[in-house]
Design a protein around this motif. Sequence first.
Motif, short mmCIF file in Angstrom:
data_model
loop_
_atom_site.label_atom_id
_atom_site.label_comp_id
_atom_site.label_asym_id
_atom_site.label_seq_id
_atom_site.Cartn_x
_atom_site.Cartn_y
_atom_site.Cartn_z
N ASP A 227 0.95 -1.32 0.15
CA ASP A 227 0.05 0.10 0.00
C ASP A 227 0.68 1.28 0.08
N SER A 228 1.82 1.31 0.79
CA SER A 228 2.66 2.51 0.83
C SER A 228 3.20 2.80 -0.52
N PHE A 229 3.25 2.33 -1.37
CA PHE A 229 4.00 2.51 -2.84
C PHE A 229 2.87 2.90 -3.50
N PHE A 230 1.52 2.90 -3.23
CA PHE A 230 0.52 3.50 -4.05
C PHE A 230 -0.46 4.31 -3.22
N PRO A 231 0.18 5.54 -3.05
CA PRO A 231 -0.77 6.59 -2.31
C PRO A 231 -2.10 7.05 -2.97
N ALA A 232 -3.04 6.91 -2.10
CA ALA A 232 -4.51 7.42 -2.66
C ALA A 232 -4.38 8.86 -3.23
N ALA A 233 -3.57 9.89 -2.69
CA ALA A 233 -3.57 11.05 -3.28
C ALA A 233 -2.86 11.15 -4.70
N LYS A 234 -2.36 10.18 -4.92
CA LYS A 234 -1.70 10.26 -6.47
C LYS A 234 -2.24 9.58 -7.44
N VAL A 235 -3.37 8.95 -7.26
CA VAL A 235 -4.13 7.95 -8.12
C VAL A 235 -4.44 8.78 -9.33
N VAL A 236 -5.25 9.97 -9.13
CA VAL A 236 -5.88 10.68 -10.17
C VAL A 236 -4.82 11.34 -11.00
N PRO A 237 -3.62 11.99 -10.17
CA PRO A 237 -2.55 12.77 -10.97
C PRO A 237 -1.69 11.81 -11.71
N THR A 238 -1.47 10.36 -11.32
CA THR A 238 -0.47 9.51 -12.01
C THR A 238 -1.50 9.27 -13.65
N PHE A 239 -2.83 8.99 -13.38
CA PHE A 239 -3.44 8.65 -14.60
C PHE A 239 -3.39 9.77 -15.37
N LEU A 240 -3.63 11.27 -14.95
CA LEU A 240 -3.59 12.21 -15.82
C LEU A 240 -2.14 12.48 -16.47
N ALA A 241 -1.22 11.94 -15.95
CA ALA A 241 0.26 12.15 -16.36
C ALA A 241 0.51 11.05 -17.35
N ASN A 242 0.08 9.95 -17.10
CA ASN A 242 0.20 8.85 -18.28
C ASN A 242 -0.65 9.28 -19.23
N VAL A 243 -1.90 9.71 -19.20
CA VAL A 243 -2.54 10.09 -20.39
C VAL A 243 -1.90 11.18 -21.22
N ALA A 244 -1.35 12.38 -20.58
CA ALA A 244 -0.57 13.28 -21.32
C ALA A 244 0.69 12.69 -22.05
N ASN A 245 1.50 11.86 -21.49
CA ASN A 245 2.52 11.16 -22.10
C ASN A 245 2.01 10.35 -23.51
N LEU A 246 0.86 9.91 -23.49
CA LEU A 246 0.33 9.09 -24.43
C LEU A 246 0.02 10.17 -25.76
#
Length: 496
Positions: A227-246
């Motif tokens: 769990d410590s490697f997957f913080p809830a606060a970063k779920v949406v920002p990480t998705f948005l970053a991945n979408v941007a890189n694509l």
Amino acid sequence: MDIKSLEDELSKFIYELETENRLVRVGLKEKSSQGEIFKKYRSLFSAEILTQLKNLLKKKNTPKEIDIIERIYFTIAASFIGDKLAKLQDEITTHFAQSKVTVDGETISYYQIGPRIAKERVFEKREILEKAGLGVIEKINAKQLKVLEEEINLSKTLGFGGYLNYYSISKKVNYDKFYKVVEVITQQTASLWFGAISKVSQDLLGRPFKNINSCHTSYLRSLSMFDSFFPAAKVVPTFLANVANLGLADLISKIKIDDVARAKKNPRAVCYWPKPPTEIHLVIKPIGGEQDYEAMFHEGGHALHGAAVDPKLSYSLKTLAYSNALTEAYAFILEDLVFEPAWLSHYLDVSAYTASKIRWQAYFVNLMLLRRYLGKFTYEYWLFSAKNLKNGPALYAQKLKETTGFVFRPAYWLSDMDSGFYSADYLRAWIGAAQIKDYLVGKFGIKWFLNPKAGKFLRDLYGDGVKYELEEVVKRLGYKPLDTKLLISSYASVLL
């Protein structure tokens, strides 16, 4: 009969129905009013219109015209059935939304049980939580059975031979042949699965794998040890970053993300397409952990698909799919990124050693889910082939036990059933996603998720909306439809 007018009315109806469903699901409404929406559009679901559409199909039409008419016919047929069942469905939906249980002196919403089980580290407490929710299921089973019985009877009034025949024709799937594909996957992943779960049960549950309640799959799925490697606060920002890189960031403006943690919000993530491509809703309730990221990227795959649909397509080709296998495959492709070492290193700064541990655990969980859906489809196929619902509870417990090894309560035989053989849609998606992922890696490399050219490839696929079924898409990419080799070998390569 004006087909375009029918499409326009269907689009309004589906918009209102999806909006109502979403508001109840996210906890913004307690009482479902789908029945009122069906009543408003009742003239659209008449037997007369269905007869007219059938007659149209008998006339000389082009293949494209036939395709559109068939999509509309089966959407209206489903709505005809849904209209008759709307009152019961509203009562069932409202029951779950309003139900509360008491655990150790604390009263909580029924929808809080699942997340609590997923994060509860004490074996016995997980079983106490599961048992607390059992009464909610048992109380509504009679109504759920009535819905299923009525659905079967209504399909017969439309001229079909029953549940299996109706969905086989409406989804264009030969379930007798598909059952044989399911048998192959079940047999060829059996030793791998039971070997893995025996080890995990001893290591993580602290006991041999024997007569263990299915509620513990929620805990195993949550990957609590990481769990410590997957913080809830970063779920949406990480998705948005991945979408941007694509190179797909422009699609985000069409997607409304609801990640608010309301007490009565259904914890199961979901995506709605009320008006593709301009209005898409992605709903998630983060609780922290890898499961959040899987859910976010899975529903994100659906959302990007909907947001990228070519606006020039007819409404039928934008959203009236024969089945959901294609969009589920697109969802699996993004979901599976979150346990790949290259992705973990880039987005979450996870070391190679830890990434390999996460990958093994994630592939184990993925195989656990695959085996569960193999069991679900097998149970449903046997149930509706025999046309004897009385055997449902026992058959459910038997088939799920055979494929997973876990003990499933017979009482869940209806609440664990997604209507319309959705279990088969998921299984077809698993097979197809493995093939499309293979294409992405072969064409754009292991870090394809950072490549705008890969994003362009996905955008082009998404742009076709639901024009093609999954097997047509993989065939165009050079793969044999329903070939299970890549799926099965993917598990063996990691878990052995």
